[in-house]
Enzyme design. Structure first.
Site, mmCIF file in Angstrom:
data_model
loop_
_atom_site.group_PDB
_atom_site.id
_atom_site.type_symbol
_atom_site.label_atom_id
_atom_site.label_comp_id
_atom_site.label_asym_id
_atom_site.label_seq_id
_atom_site.Cartn_x
_atom_site.Cartn_y
_atom_site.Cartn_z
ATOM 1 N N GLY A 1 0.776 -1.189 -0.247
ATOM 2 C CA GLY A 1 0.079 0.150 -0.086
ATOM 3 C C GLY A 1 0.886 1.248 -0.055
ATOM 4 O O GLY A 1 1.631 1.452 0.855
ATOM 5 N N SER A 2 0.681 2.260 -0.962
ATOM 6 C CA SER A 2 1.596 3.299 -1.090
ATOM 7 C C SER A 2 0.799 4.432 -1.811
ATOM 8 O O SER A 2 -0.013 4.353 -2.191
ATOM 9 C CB SER A 2 3.048 2.940 -1.558
ATOM 10 O OG SER A 2 2.643 2.184 -2.531
ATOM 11 N N ARG A 3 1.878 5.312 -2.344
ATOM 12 C CA ARG A 3 1.558 6.398 -3.253
ATOM 13 C C ARG A 3 2.793 6.589 -4.188
ATOM 14 O O ARG A 3 3.862 6.586 -3.685
ATOM 15 C CB ARG A 3 1.257 7.592 -2.421
ATOM 16 C CG ARG A 3 1.251 8.850 -3.240
ATOM 17 C CD ARG A 3 0.774 10.126 -2.198
ATOM 18 N NE ARG A 3 0.727 11.372 -3.034
ATOM 19 C CZ ARG A 3 -0.093 11.904 -3.574
ATOM 20 N NH1 ARG A 3 -1.403 11.339 -3.675
ATOM 21 N NH2 ARG A 3 0.131 13.168 -4.307
#
Length: 243
Positions: free
Chosen positions: A184-186
């Protein structure tokens, strides 16, 4: 053929062993309970999938550096890494997206900047961009020093490790694998305004890394790179942020 990134071998091995031990313990108590771990195991392997992608042949275009949903498109008056005004395109990666990052264009790595920070929810766009742990890759034209793109890998609420497989001086090709962010990230892409980018995506749109064009450039990038290396650009020993 189903493909997995080598950056996930350790997690897949450890996760499988742990889940098998849990399943055995549950099975002793009541064997149907052992099936509870099956969807978790499937998700674990799915997270580290690394599908082949068709690279667009359109000239003067930048592809998405990540899979996910476009969360924000922001015009910045000045960014010191780009050296002037630019447009920033943020992509949110959920735990169900492919997490392998790709190079948006042909370019030479001139800076790699790792910054320790917080683990704010990646959906908090500006705060996550400014305060979270991140790894920033600055690309210049292969035959020059002027920045043409910045890719920023940012951890989120769950993510705890960033992988970048390149080094300063490496020449990347459009769509080439460059690393990943785990769990999960950006990912952000900064494009300088002097390239006159025409953004081809909208907020809320789902994009695929390497396969979807994110912007078309009126001013072309000068490059001598002839094509995309079909081999994975991921050495067995890469640089990772600590867990």
């Amino acid at each position: 053929m189903l493909r997995f990134t080598r950056h996930g071998f350790r997690e897949m091995l450890i996760g499988t062993i742990v889940l098998l031990i849990v399943a055995a313990g549950l099975g002793i108590a009541f064997w149907p309970l052992a099936l509870i771990v099956l969807p978790i195991l499937v998700w674990l392997f799915a997270f580290f999938r690394d599908p082949e992608r068709p690279i667009p042949v359109e000239q003067h275009s930048m592809v998405s550096p990540a899979d996910g949903k476009v969360s924000d498109i922001t015009t910045l008056e000045n960014d010191e890494l780009v050296g002037g005004p630019c447009v920033r395109i943020g992509i949110f990666l959920s735990v169900f997206n492919v997490h392998v990052n790709r190079s948006p264009c042909d370019g030479r790595v001139i800076h790699v900047i790792y910054k320790k920070g917080r683990f704010i929810n990646a959906m908090s766009h500006n705060r996550a961009s400014e305060e979270n742990e991140s790894n920033t890759i600055v690309l210049a034209e292969p035959n020059g020093d002027r920045p043409i793109a910045v890719v920023k890998q940012i951890v989120g609420l769950i993510a705890r490790r960033i992988v970048f497989a390149g080094r300063e001086g490496d020449v990347l090709t459009r769509g080439q694998r460059i690393g990943m962010i785990k769990f999960g990230s950006r990912t952000e892409l900064y494009i300088p305004m002097w390239l006159k980018p025409q953004v081809k995506v909208e907020i809320g749109q789902t994009v695929r890394g390497a396969a979807d064009i994110i912007a078309v450039l009126e001013n072309p990038i000068h490059t001598s790179v002839s094509g995309v290396d079909p081999n994975e650009y991921e050495p067995l020993v890469g640089r990772e942020t600590p867990a």
